[in-house]
Design a protein around this motif. Structure first.
Motif, PDB file in Angstrom:
ATOM      1  N   HIS A 266       0.831  -1.206   0.000  1.00  0.00           N
ATOM      2  CA  HIS A 266       0.000   0.000   0.000  1.00  0.00           C
ATOM      3  C   HIS A 266       0.868   1.259   0.000  1.00  0.00           C
ATOM      4  CE1 HIS A 266      -4.040  -1.642   0.291  1.00  0.00           C
ATOM      5  NE2 HIS A 266      -3.611  -2.533   1.166  1.00  0.00           N
ATOM      6  N   LEU A 267       1.926   1.254   0.767  1.00  0.00           N
ATOM      7  CA  LEU A 267       2.808   2.417   0.801  1.00  0.00           C
ATOM      8  C   LEU A 267       3.463   2.644  -0.559  1.00  0.00           C
ATOM      9  CD1 LEU A 267       4.480   1.844   4.289  1.00  0.00           C
ATOM     10  CD2 LEU A 267       2.669   3.484   3.743  1.00  0.00           C
ATOM     11  N   ASP A 268       3.864   1.557  -1.217  1.00  0.00           N
ATOM     12  CA  ASP A 268       4.432   1.681  -2.561  1.00  0.00           C
ATOM     13  C   ASP A 268       3.402   2.279  -3.519  1.00  0.00           C
ATOM     14  OD1 ASP A 268       6.871   0.607  -1.793  1.00  0.00           O
ATOM     15  OD2 ASP A 268       6.326  -1.446  -2.352  1.00  0.00           O
ATOM     16  N   ALA A 269       2.165   1.820  -3.395  1.00  0.00           N
ATOM     17  CA  ALA A 269       1.111   2.348  -4.258  1.00  0.00           C
ATOM     18  C   ALA A 269       0.862   3.827  -3.970  1.00  0.00           C
ATOM     19  CB  ALA A 269      -0.171   1.540  -4.064  1.00  0.00           C
ATOM     20  N   ALA A 270       0.940   4.203  -2.699  1.00  0.00           N
ATOM     21  CA  ALA A 270       0.754   5.609  -2.339  1.00  0.00           C
ATOM     22  C   ALA A 270       1.860   6.471  -2.941  1.00  0.00           C
ATOM     23  CB  ALA A 270       0.730   5.769  -0.820  1.00  0.00           C
ATOM     24  N   VAL A 271       3.091   5.982  -2.902  1.00  0.00           N
ATOM     25  CA  VAL A 271       4.204   6.716  -3.511  1.00  0.00           C
ATOM     26  C   VAL A 271       3.965   6.893  -5.004  1.00  0.00           C
ATOM     27  CG1 VAL A 271       6.663   6.598  -4.078  1.00  0.00           C
ATOM     28  CG2 VAL A 271       5.890   6.022  -1.767  1.00  0.00           C
ATOM     29  N   SER A 272       3.458   5.852  -5.644  1.00  0.00           N
ATOM     30  CA  SER A 272       3.232   5.920  -7.090  1.00  0.00           C
ATOM     31  C   SER A 272       2.099   6.870  -7.456  1.00  0.00           C
ATOM     32  CB  SER A 272       2.918   4.523  -7.645  1.00  0.00           C
ATOM     33  OG  SER A 272       1.628   4.080  -7.234  1.00  0.00           O
ATOM     34  N   GLN A 273       1.221   7.172  -6.510  1.00  0.00           N
ATOM     35  CA  GLN A 273       0.109   8.080  -6.781  1.00  0.00           C
ATOM     36  C   GLN A 273       0.497   9.548  -6.621  1.00  0.00           C
ATOM     37  OE1 GLN A 273      -3.442   6.998  -4.566  1.00  0.00           O
ATOM     38  NE2 GLN A 273      -3.375   4.862  -5.277  1.00  0.00           N
ATOM     39  N   ALA A 274       1.704   9.820  -6.157  1.00  0.00           N
ATOM     40  CA  ALA A 274       2.156  11.201  -5.980  1.00  0.00           C
ATOM     41  C   ALA A 274       2.318  11.873  -7.335  1.00  0.00           C
ATOM     42  CB  ALA A 274       3.472  11.232  -5.215  1.00  0.00           C
ATOM     43  N   THR A 275       1.979  13.153  -7.384  1.00  0.00           N
ATOM     44  CA  THR A 275       2.184  13.968  -8.578  1.00  0.00           C
ATOM     45  C   THR A 275       2.843  15.275  -8.168  1.00  0.00           C
ATOM     46  OG1 THR A 275      -0.063  14.846  -8.344  1.00  0.00           O
ATOM     47  CG2 THR A 275       0.245  12.993  -9.847  1.00  0.00           C
ATOM     48  N   GLY A 276       3.947  15.589  -8.833  1.00  0.00           N
ATOM     49  CA  GLY A 276       4.639  16.823  -8.508  1.00  0.00           C
ATOM     50  C   GLY A 276       5.133  16.834  -7.076  1.00  0.00           C
ATOM     51  N   SER A 277       5.063  17.980  -6.460  1.00  0.00           N
ATOM     52  CA  SER A 277       5.564  18.135  -5.091  1.00  0.00           C
ATOM     53  C   SER A 277       4.481  17.954  -4.040  1.00  0.00           C
ATOM     54  CB  SER A 277       6.201  19.516  -4.917  1.00  0.00           C
ATOM     55  OG  SER A 277       5.245  20.540  -5.177  1.00  0.00           O
ATOM     56  N   GLN A 278       3.233  17.726  -4.462  1.00  0.00           N
ATOM     57  CA  GLN A 278       2.144  17.576  -3.498  1.00  0.00           C
ATOM     58  C   GLN A 278       2.291  16.271  -2.732  1.00  0.00           C
ATOM     59  OE1 GLN A 278      -1.833  17.211  -5.105  1.00  0.00           O
ATOM     60  NE2 GLN A 278      -2.742  18.199  -3.313  1.00  0.00           N
ATOM     61  N   PRO A 279       2.274  16.311  -1.408  1.00  0.00           N
ATOM     62  CA  PRO A 279       2.411  15.077  -0.630  1.00  0.00           C
ATOM     63  C   PRO A 279       1.166  14.218  -0.719  1.00  0.00           C
ATOM     64  CG  PRO A 279       1.931  16.917   0.824  1.00  0.00           C
ATOM     65  CD  PRO A 279       2.131  17.502  -0.538  1.00  0.00           C
ATOM     66  N   VAL A 280       1.327  12.922  -0.491  1.00  0.00           N
ATOM     67  CA  VAL A 280       0.205  11.990  -0.438  1.00  0.00           C
ATOM     68  C   VAL A 280      -0.012  11.583   1.009  1.00  0.00           C
ATOM     69  CG1 VAL A 280      -0.610   9.693  -1.097  1.00  0.00           C
ATOM     70  CG2 VAL A 280       0.573  11.116  -2.776  1.00  0.00           C
ATOM     71  N   VAL A 281      -1.255  11.610   1.465  1.00  0.00           N
ATOM     72  CA  VAL A 281      -1.581  11.147   2.806  1.00  0.00           C
ATOM     73  C   VAL A 281      -2.281   9.798   2.689  1.00  0.00           C
ATOM     74  CG1 VAL A 281      -3.793  12.414   2.878  1.00  0.00           C
ATOM     75  CG2 VAL A 281      -2.700  11.683   5.013  1.00  0.00           C
ATOM     76  N   ILE A 282      -1.799   8.828   3.435  1.00  0.00           N
ATOM     77  CA  ILE A 282      -2.397   7.496   3.488  1.00  0.00           C
ATOM     78  C   ILE A 282      -2.792   7.211   4.935  1.00  0.00           C
ATOM     79  CG2 ILE A 282      -0.075   6.481   3.612  1.00  0.00           C
ATOM     80  CD1 ILE A 282      -1.231   3.900   2.454  1.00  0.00           C
ATOM     81  N   THR A 283      -3.983   6.688   5.132  1.00  0.00           N
ATOM     82  CA  THR A 283      -4.495   6.406   6.474  1.00  0.00           C
ATOM     83  C   THR A 283      -4.465   4.906   6.721  1.00  0.00           C
ATOM     84  OG1 THR A 283      -5.941   8.339   6.367  1.00  0.00           O
ATOM     85  CG2 THR A 283      -6.433   6.695   8.044  1.00  0.00           C
ATOM     86  N   ILE A 284      -3.867   4.515   7.834  1.00  0.00           N
ATOM     87  CA  ILE A 284      -3.813   3.105   8.218  1.00  0.00           C
ATOM     88  C   ILE A 284      -4.489   2.947   9.576  1.00  0.00           C
ATOM     89  CG2 ILE A 284      -1.711   2.650   6.897  1.00  0.00           C
ATOM     90  CD1 ILE A 284      -0.126   2.802   9.513  1.00  0.00           C
ATOM     91  N   VAL A 285      -5.069   1.781   9.801  1.00  0.00           N
ATOM     92  CA  VAL A 285      -5.739   1.497  11.073  1.00  0.00           C
ATOM     93  C   VAL A 285      -4.929   0.453  11.824  1.00  0.00           C
ATOM     94  CG1 VAL A 285      -7.868   0.775  12.198  1.00  0.00           C
ATOM     95  CG2 VAL A 285      -7.963   2.005  10.012  1.00  0.00           C
TER      96      VAL A 285
END
Length: 627
Positions: A266-285
């Motif tokens: 999931h973290l790898d997928a979150a990194v791949s969803q990044a565009t430009g300099s905008q950070p990606v936030v992922i929520t885990i439980v």
């Protein structure tokens, strides 16, 4: 370079002072005027090359609007701090809540100063404060802006106003008879932040792109394709929203039977969803304490106190999570951790249950959570949010303060104390409305407060917004910083459309009978607040950052379409039991749900498994509607 006033030069010259008085006076006046005009020209030239401001009204409805501001440093030197000023053209305009800046207003004049994380703005760099506002009469855009005293160039834009009425703000008393504003149905719209990637910011959801779980999205789109038509099109749109990733067993972290994507995946997928300099936030439980879900059965976990559960929780679950999250390739992500739903609240109200009593006497819950907070807080891009159940659980005076005391003592027992958490979350995987728009808890009906009705049973809080606001204030009083933020899980608390309990009301009841008034006015269509399993609810507000002061976000922690529990016993290797509260033919106990039917949707699979029939109901009953 020092520029001297020519008048002083003339007065200081022995040779010029020998001129006749009248000639000297004329020369002095001319020189002074020339200096003044030249100095003003230099100021104007400085301003023109100092800043550029773009002001855009992003959303507008009767009485309210949202605005985004881009402030660009067009000079050659970096700013170490900034202060933006502008004036609203109309007297009825005001800022109600802002982000990425500190907003103050005096009359029609607004000042926005930098926060701790975005004061430095490089040449050609920019910052993006934004705000929600109110207006009456008209909502014209400001036309003049200044930064650090320098007039800026600027542009302004405003959309065509919508006809949607205003939304009650969390923590305020809604006006009886109003209808909430539909939340935009496009993907999460959040203000843009400019801190360095990996920097620990006040609100991880603000300015970030929100992670979309590709596995959940695939289930949604597959179901939508099979349904087709208008409903299928609505279902497809839901796939674009962010949902949390549940780490409900060790295999979800490290891999194992039935796990299609581990935490690292999931973290790898979150990194791949990044565009430009905008950070990606992922929520885990974080959800695997020993004796988990101690007062219920649907989500019993794999670890037990009696079988070395606490030690295993630390070494086989939390340690691997921390090791994965701390890898450098994930340092630019913002990782919001929802820490152990239902755990500490169970120690407040359910110690009569043997598993809860054991979790309490052994210290497994408290020590396990403290260990998790210590490990996760040490990672700078992780944000910890502690679960505080929901208003229908801890809202009574007998539960409220004991919960605050227990959670406070648990958090203060960590290495970083109150600084180890960034906020709190309520309504996780539950159905309680964010606001009840047509009544308030202490509103009098024929001399009786609403909260004394059978449905509320003298609970102080009839919705999550008022409960969260009170909880936040109580935690701040208990020593937490005022920067703590609240989250509400709005994935299934929309209560639009209709179900077995009837349709969503559109106005307050006119009945003078208290129970009739409440039953006809409440948007929560359950027969009892204790009914929690696979209800005929609807998708609620879309994931949104900074929805109100003190609230970091509305989030979808429970992915819509995932079952709360099986409606009958199902053999499994996930440690999940059969809870009769998920059986639609079962009458619960007087304590659990007043002895009413559970109102659960039939034919449900195991907790956490895809439940298409429930998803279709949630989409059909979404409020705001999905269109």
């Amino acid at each position: 370079m020092t520029i001297m006033n020519p008048k002083r030069i003339l007065q200081g010259s022995t040779r010029l002072r020998s001129l006749p008085a009248r000639a000297f006076l004329v020369l002095t006046v001319v020189a002074s005027l020339a200096w003044s005009l030249g100095f003003q020209f230099m100021q104007s030239a400085h301003a023109a090359s100092y800043c550029q401001v773009s002001y855009t009204v992003t959303n507008q409805w009767p009485g309210g609007f949202g605005a985004s501001i881009t402030v660009q440093n067009t000079g050659t030197a970096a700013w170490t701090s900034w202060s933006l000023t502008f004036a609203f053209p109309a007297s009825g305009q005001s800022v109600t809540q802002g982000w990425n800046g500190t907003f103050t207003q005096s009359g029609q004049n607004v000042t926005v100063t930098n926060t701790s994380y975005n004061g430095n703005v490089a040449a050609n760099g920019s910052v993006n404060p934004g705000f929600n506002g109110a207006w009456s009469g008209s909502n014209p855009v400001p036309t003049s802006f200044s930064v650090n005293g320098n007039v800026c160039g600027g542009t302004s834009a405003t959309p065509t106003p919508t006809t949607a009425p205003n939304t009650p703000t969390p923590g305020t008393t809604p006006t009886v008879g109003t209808t909430p504003t539909p939340t935009p149905t496009t993907g999460p719209v959040t203000p843009t932040a400019t801190p360095t990637p990996g920097t620990h910011v006040d609100n991880p959801f603000a300015g970030a792109k929100w992670y979309v779980n590709p596995d959940w999205a695939s289930e949604v789109t597959t179901a939508a394709s099979s349904v087709g038509g208008t409903l299928g099109a609505q279902m497809t749109k839901v796939a674009s929203y962010s949902t949390a990733v549940w780490l409900d067993r060790i295999a979800a972290v490290t891999g194992g039977s039935g796990v299609t994507r581990t935490l690292a995946g999931h973290l790898d997928a979150a990194v791949s969803q990044a565009t430009g300099s905008q950070p990606v936030v992922i929520t885990i439980v974080i959800y695997d304490l020993p004796n988990r879900d101690c007062a219920a059965l649907a989500s019993n976990g794999e670890l037990t106190v009696a079988n070395n559960g606490l030690a295993n929780y630390k070494t086989e679950y939390i340690d691997p999570i921390a090791n994965i999250l701390s890898q450098s390739k994930y340092s630019n992500l913002r990782i919001a951790a929802i820490v152990e739903p239902d755990s500490l609240p169970n120690l407040v109200t359910n110690l009569s249950m043997s598993k809860c009593s054991e979790a309490n006497s052994s210290g497994a819950y408290v020590q396990g959570i403290q260990y998790a907070l210590n490990k996760l807080h040490a990672i700078s891009n992780v944000y910890n949010y502690i679960d505080i159940a929901h208003s229908g659980w801890l809202g009574w005076d007998s539960n409220f303060q004991p919960a605050v005391n227990l959670i406070t003592s648990t958090v203060k027992g960590t290495t970083a104390g109150v600084n180890s958490v960034d906020g709190f979350i309520s309504n996780t995987a539950n159905y309680t409305p964010t606001t009840e728009p047509f009544m308030t808890a202490n509103q009098q009906i024929n001399g009786q407060p609403v909260r004394s009705a059978n449905f509320y049973q003298w609970n102080q809080y009839i919705d999550e917004a008022s409960y969260d606001t009170a909880m936040r204030n109580a935690f701040i009083t208990a020593g937490f910083p005022s920067s703590i933020g609240m989250l509400i899980d709005t994935s299934r608390n929309g209560w639009g459309g209709s179900g077995p309990q009837g349709s969503r009301p559109t106005a307050a009841s006119t009945s003078t009978d208290l129970n009739t008034f409440v039953n006809q006015s409440k948007i929560d269509r359950r027969v009892h607040r204790g009914n929690w399993c696979n209800q005929y609810g609807g998708i609620g507000a879309r994931p949104t950052a900074s929805p109100a002061a003190g609230f970091d976000a509305y989030v979808w922690i429970k992915p819509p379409g995932e079952s709360d529990g099986a409606s009958q016993a199902i053999s499994n290797d996930e440690g999940k039991g059969f809870d009769q509260m998920c059986d639609p033919t079962y009458h619960g106990s007087q304590q659990a749900n007043g002895g009413n039917l559970t109102e659960a949707i039939p034919n449900a699979p195991l907790a956490g498994h895809w439940f298409e029939a429930a998803f279709e109901i949630l989409v059909q009953n979404a409020y705001p509607a999905i269109s």
